[in-house]
Design a protein around this motif. Structure first.
Motif, PDB file in Angstrom:
ATOM      1  N   TYR A 158     -12.612  -4.474  -8.712  1.00 24.84           N
ATOM      2  CA  TYR A 158     -11.158  -4.707  -8.754  1.00 24.84           C
ATOM      3  C   TYR A 158     -10.551  -3.862  -7.637  1.00 24.84           C
ATOM      4  O   TYR A 158     -10.719  -2.637  -7.612  1.00 24.84           O
ATOM      5  CB  TYR A 158     -10.596  -4.327 -10.136  1.00 24.84           C
ATOM      6  N   SER A 159      -9.901  -4.505  -6.711  1.00 25.81           N
ATOM      7  CA  SER A 159      -9.429  -3.857  -5.492  1.00 25.81           C
ATOM      8  C   SER A 159      -8.501  -2.673  -5.780  1.00 25.81           C
ATOM      9  O   SER A 159      -7.466  -2.818  -6.431  1.00 25.81           O
ATOM     10  CB  SER A 159      -8.687  -4.886  -4.632  1.00 25.81           C
ATOM     11  N   LYS A 160      -8.882  -1.517  -5.273  1.00 21.67           N
ATOM     12  CA  LYS A 160      -8.057  -0.304  -5.448  1.00 21.67           C
ATOM     13  C   LYS A 160      -6.696  -0.500  -4.803  1.00 21.67           C
ATOM     14  O   LYS A 160      -5.676  -0.037  -5.314  1.00 21.67           O
ATOM     15  CB  LYS A 160      -8.758   0.904  -4.821  1.00 21.67           C
ATOM     16  N   GLU A 161      -6.705  -1.170  -3.674  1.00 19.57           N
ATOM     17  CA  GLU A 161      -5.452  -1.417  -2.956  1.00 19.57           C
ATOM     18  C   GLU A 161      -4.498  -2.264  -3.821  1.00 19.57           C
ATOM     19  O   GLU A 161      -3.307  -1.955  -3.931  1.00 19.57           O
ATOM     20  CB  GLU A 161      -5.796  -2.153  -1.657  1.00 19.57           C
ATOM     21  N   LEU A 162      -5.029  -3.301  -4.441  1.00 18.60           N
ATOM     22  CA  LEU A 162      -4.173  -4.161  -5.270  1.00 18.60           C
ATOM     23  C   LEU A 162      -3.731  -3.434  -6.542  1.00 18.60           C
ATOM     24  O   LEU A 162      -2.590  -3.599  -6.997  1.00 18.60           O
ATOM     25  CB  LEU A 162      -4.892  -5.473  -5.609  1.00 18.60           C
ATOM     26  N   ILE A 163      -4.606  -2.612  -7.098  1.00 16.76           N
ATOM     27  CA  ILE A 163      -4.240  -1.820  -8.283  1.00 16.76           C
ATOM     28  C   ILE A 163      -3.081  -0.891  -7.928  1.00 16.76           C
ATOM     29  O   ILE A 163      -2.095  -0.777  -8.668  1.00 16.76           O
ATOM     30  CB  ILE A 163      -5.454  -1.007  -8.794  1.00 16.76           C
ATOM     31  N   GLU A 164      -3.213  -0.245  -6.785  1.00 18.36           N
ATOM     32  CA  GLU A 164      -2.171   0.681  -6.310  1.00 18.36           C
ATOM     33  C   GLU A 164      -0.831  -0.052  -6.148  1.00 18.36           C
ATOM     34  O   GLU A 164       0.208   0.433  -6.593  1.00 18.36           O
ATOM     35  CB  GLU A 164      -2.643   1.246  -4.961  1.00 18.36           C
ATOM     36  N   LYS A 165      -0.884  -1.207  -5.554  1.00 16.04           N
ATOM     37  CA  LYS A 165       0.348  -1.991  -5.361  1.00 16.04           C
ATOM     38  C   LYS A 165       0.953  -2.384  -6.710  1.00 16.04           C
ATOM     39  O   LYS A 165       2.172  -2.296  -6.910  1.00 16.04           O
ATOM     40  CB  LYS A 165       0.058  -3.256  -4.550  1.00 16.04           C
ATOM     41  N   ALA A 166       0.101  -2.817  -7.640  1.00 19.84           N
ATOM     42  CA  ALA A 166       0.589  -3.257  -8.956  1.00 19.84           C
ATOM     43  C   ALA A 166       1.227  -2.095  -9.719  1.00 19.84           C
ATOM     44  O   ALA A 166       2.262  -2.255 -10.375  1.00 19.84           O
ATOM     45  CB  ALA A 166      -0.558  -3.854  -9.772  1.00 19.84           C
ATOM     46  N   ARG A 167       0.618  -0.920  -9.603  1.00 22.09           N
ATOM     47  CA  ARG A 167       1.191   0.283 -10.231  1.00 22.09           C
ATOM     48  C   ARG A 167       2.613   0.511  -9.732  1.00 22.09           C
ATOM     49  O   ARG A 167       3.530   0.769 -10.511  1.00 22.09           O
ATOM     50  CB  ARG A 167       0.375   1.512  -9.804  1.00 22.09           C
ATOM     51  N   ALA A 168       2.770   0.436  -8.434  1.00 16.85           N
ATOM     52  CA  ALA A 168       4.080   0.694  -7.825  1.00 16.85           C
ATOM     53  C   ALA A 168       5.090  -0.367  -8.265  1.00 16.85           C
ATOM     54  O   ALA A 168       6.243  -0.052  -8.561  1.00 16.85           O
ATOM     55  CB  ALA A 168       3.943   0.725  -6.301  1.00 16.85           C
ATOM     56  N   ILE A 169       4.629  -1.609  -8.323  1.00 16.66           N
ATOM     57  CA  ILE A 169       5.520  -2.693  -8.750  1.00 16.66           C
ATOM     58  C   ILE A 169       5.967  -2.462 -10.188  1.00 16.66           C
ATOM     59  O   ILE A 169       7.156  -2.582 -10.514  1.00 16.66           O
ATOM     60  CB  ILE A 169       4.810  -4.063  -8.615  1.00 16.66           C
ATOM     61  N   MET A 259       4.171  -9.581 -17.228  1.00 18.83           N
ATOM     62  CA  MET A 259       2.966  -9.768 -16.419  1.00 18.83           C
ATOM     63  C   MET A 259       3.256 -10.722 -15.249  1.00 18.83           C
ATOM     64  O   MET A 259       2.821 -10.488 -14.117  1.00 18.83           O
ATOM     65  CB  MET A 259       1.825 -10.321 -17.277  1.00 18.83           C
ATOM     66  N   THR A 260       4.005 -11.767 -15.538  1.00 19.02           N
ATOM     67  CA  THR A 260       4.368 -12.725 -14.489  1.00 19.02           C
ATOM     68  C   THR A 260       5.138 -12.022 -13.366  1.00 19.02           C
ATOM     69  O   THR A 260       4.892 -12.259 -12.183  1.00 19.02           O
ATOM     70  CB  THR A 260       5.228 -13.866 -15.074  1.00 19.02           C
ATOM     71  N   GLN A 261       6.051 -11.147 -13.767  1.00 18.65           N
ATOM     72  CA  GLN A 261       6.851 -10.412 -12.780  1.00 18.65           C
ATOM     73  C   GLN A 261       5.953  -9.587 -11.849  1.00 18.65           C
ATOM     74  O   GLN A 261       6.111  -9.618 -10.623  1.00 18.65           O
ATOM     75  CB  GLN A 261       7.845  -9.496 -13.513  1.00 18.65           C
ATOM     76  N   ILE A 262       5.020  -8.875 -12.450  1.00 19.92           N
ATOM     77  CA  ILE A 262       4.116  -8.040 -11.642  1.00 19.92           C
ATOM     78  C   ILE A 262       3.291  -8.913 -10.689  1.00 19.92           C
ATOM     79  O   ILE A 262       3.189  -8.636  -9.496  1.00 19.92           O
ATOM     80  CB  ILE A 262       3.187  -7.201 -12.548  1.00 19.92           C
ATOM     81  N   MET A 263       2.752 -10.001 -11.210  1.00 19.05           N
ATOM     82  CA  MET A 263       1.915 -10.876 -10.378  1.00 19.05           C
ATOM     83  C   MET A 263       2.740 -11.498  -9.242  1.00 19.05           C
ATOM     84  O   MET A 263       2.265 -11.632  -8.116  1.00 19.05           O
ATOM     85  CB  MET A 263       1.292 -11.982 -11.239  1.00 19.05           C
ATOM     86  N   LYS A 264       3.952 -11.872  -9.572  1.00 22.40           N
ATOM     87  CA  LYS A 264       4.804 -12.521  -8.577  1.00 22.40           C
ATOM     88  C   LYS A 264       5.085 -11.572  -7.407  1.00 22.40           C
ATOM     89  O   LYS A 264       4.967 -11.952  -6.235  1.00 22.40           O
ATOM     90  CB  LYS A 264       6.116 -12.938  -9.251  1.00 22.40           C
ATOM     91  N   GLU A 265       5.426 -10.349  -7.739  1.00 22.53           N
ATOM     92  CA  GLU A 265       5.712  -9.383  -6.674  1.00 22.53           C
ATOM     93  C   GLU A 265       4.440  -8.997  -5.915  1.00 22.53           C
ATOM     94  O   GLU A 265       4.478  -8.751  -4.704  1.00 22.53           O
ATOM     95  CB  GLU A 265       6.405  -8.141  -7.249  1.00 22.53           C
ATOM     96  N   LEU A 266       3.338  -8.967  -6.638  1.00 27.38           N
ATOM     97  CA  LEU A 266       2.059  -8.639  -5.985  1.00 27.38           C
ATOM     98  C   LEU A 266       1.700  -9.723  -4.961  1.00 27.38           C
ATOM     99  O   LEU A 266       1.307  -9.429  -3.828  1.00 27.38           O
ATOM    100  CB  LEU A 266       0.954  -8.497  -7.041  1.00 27.38           C
ATOM    101  N   VAL A 267       1.871 -10.958  -5.373  1.00 27.68           N
ATOM    102  CA  VAL A 267       1.581 -12.073  -4.462  1.00 27.68           C
ATOM    103  C   VAL A 267       2.437 -11.974  -3.199  1.00 27.68           C
ATOM    104  O   VAL A 267       1.946 -12.170  -2.086  1.00 27.68           O
ATOM    105  CB  VAL A 267       1.843 -13.425  -5.187  1.00 27.68           C
ATOM    106  N   ALA A 268       3.687 -11.617  -3.390  1.00 29.80           N
ATOM    107  CA  ALA A 268       4.585 -11.495  -2.234  1.00 29.80           C
ATOM    108  C   ALA A 268       4.108 -10.378  -1.304  1.00 29.80           C
ATOM    109  O   ALA A 268       4.150 -10.504  -0.078  1.00 29.80           O
ATOM    110  CB  ALA A 268       6.012 -11.221  -2.714  1.00 29.80           C
ATOM    111  N   GLU A 269       3.636  -9.289  -1.892  1.00 28.76           N
ATOM    112  CA  GLU A 269       3.222  -8.152  -1.081  1.00 28.76           C
ATOM    113  C   GLU A 269       1.929  -8.369  -0.312  1.00 28.76           C
ATOM    114  O   GLU A 269       1.728  -7.810   0.753  1.00 28.76           O
ATOM    115  CB  GLU A 269       3.063  -6.894  -1.955  1.00 28.76           C
ATOM    116  N   ILE A 270       1.027  -9.166  -0.896  1.00 30.56           N
ATOM    117  CA  ILE A 270      -0.256  -9.330  -0.218  1.00 30.56           C
ATOM    118  C   ILE A 270      -0.285 -10.522   0.731  1.00 30.56           C
ATOM    119  O   ILE A 270      -1.263 -10.743   1.417  1.00 30.56           O
ATOM    120  CB  ILE A 270      -1.441  -9.433  -1.215  1.00 30.56           C
TER     121      ILE A 270
END
Ligand code: HPA
Length: 271
Positions: A158-169, A259-270
């Motif tokens: 599980y990507s550390k980078e994506l985990i880090e981004k999700a935490r911040a979101i 959960m949808t909110q987090i995923m949505k913002e994560l998608v935008a960031e990556i």
């Protein structure tokens, strides 16, 4: 297998204009993400060559191409569970096809039973790692180097980078998340109290019946993975009560928007 993957990918490519870089497997907790997709193109599984045939009557699911915010994504509505009787090659076939379509990031969701003593029902768990207890390994058998290496590294499944981004979101949206290790087991039974205890002792924080096979294949294929789990019941000594599929779905539905909110913002960031 290579030919089947290519054939399926070619069929899908012939239907879509833009190929997204991000794929999302909509498990429990992300079903309503579909309602946020715009410019949708839906391809029912039963029309896709080589896709596993559904064991349940009625609709088996579909691939949905669309935009989440400004970002093109490919969503899988409905996954193939091992407990339904599919073999691991079938369970993970869609991930192979996603790779062939150019998907680089895979986001997954599921429901699980919480075993960490501090977890509460309804918690959103960012999956930091997993333990595979399925009786069949998705990569068993001949390895095709075109798909990935024989002995794939799993040190950062599980990507550390994506985990880090999700935490911040989550933080900036004031969404409470917990983090932990997901144990993947075949099901379809929920765990006995002794099994919850066992999965806790071997290092698990939550246990569920999906995700691990897809994540293994995504890693084999060199994708970046992010996963979240909704804690729908507790496998904690003293807190174990009867659990049903309906309750799991009910808790899952309540946690969906966050959960949808987090995923949505994560998608935008990556993107
Ligand atoms: N065990 C296995 N799978 C699950 C559970 C559980 O307690 N809750 C939701 N999916």
């Amino acid at each position: 297998m290579l030919q089947k993957i290519q054939e399926t990918a070619d069929f899908i490519k012939s239907k879509v204009q833009v190929l997204p870089k991000t794929g999302i497997i909509l498990g429990t907790g992300l079903g309503n993400l579909v309602t946020q997709l715009t410019e949708k193109l839906e391809i029912p599984y039963e029309t896709i060559p080589n896709f596993p045939v559904s064991t349940v009557e009625g609709h088996s699911g579909k691939l949905i191409f669309g935009k989440l915010g400004d970002v093109n994504v490919l969503a899988m509505q409905g996954r193939f569970h091992y407990y339904e009787g599919y073999n691991m090659k079938e369970v993970t076939f869609p991930v192979r096809v996603m790779k062939a379509l150019g998907i680089e990031n895979l986001l997954v969701s599921n429901a699980s039973g919480g075993m960490h003593p501090d977890f509460e029902i309804g918690d959103l768990m960012i999956i930091t790692d997993h333990i595979n207890t399925f009786p069949e390994h998705p990569l068993r058998g001949k390895n095709f180097n075109e798909l990935g290496t024989r002995f794939p590294d799993m040190s950062e499944a599980y990507s550390k980078e994506l985990i880090e981004k999700a935490r911040a979101i989550a933080k900036r949206n004031n969404i409470k998340t917990v983090e932990g290790v997901y144990v993947g087991t075949s099901g379809p039974t929920f765990e006995t109290p002794a099994e919850y205890k066992y999965f806790r002792i071997i290092g698990g924080d939550a246990v569920g019946m999906s995700t691990v096979p897809e994540v293994i294949v995504a890693n084999h294929a060199g994708m970046k993975v992010f996963g979240m789990s909704i804690i729908t019941d507790l496998g904690v000594e003293g807190k174990i009560v009867e659990v049903s599929h309906e309750e799991v779905q009910e808790v899952g539905n309540k946690a969906q928007p966050l959960m949808t909110q987090i995923m949505k913002e994560l998608v935008a960031e990556i993107s």
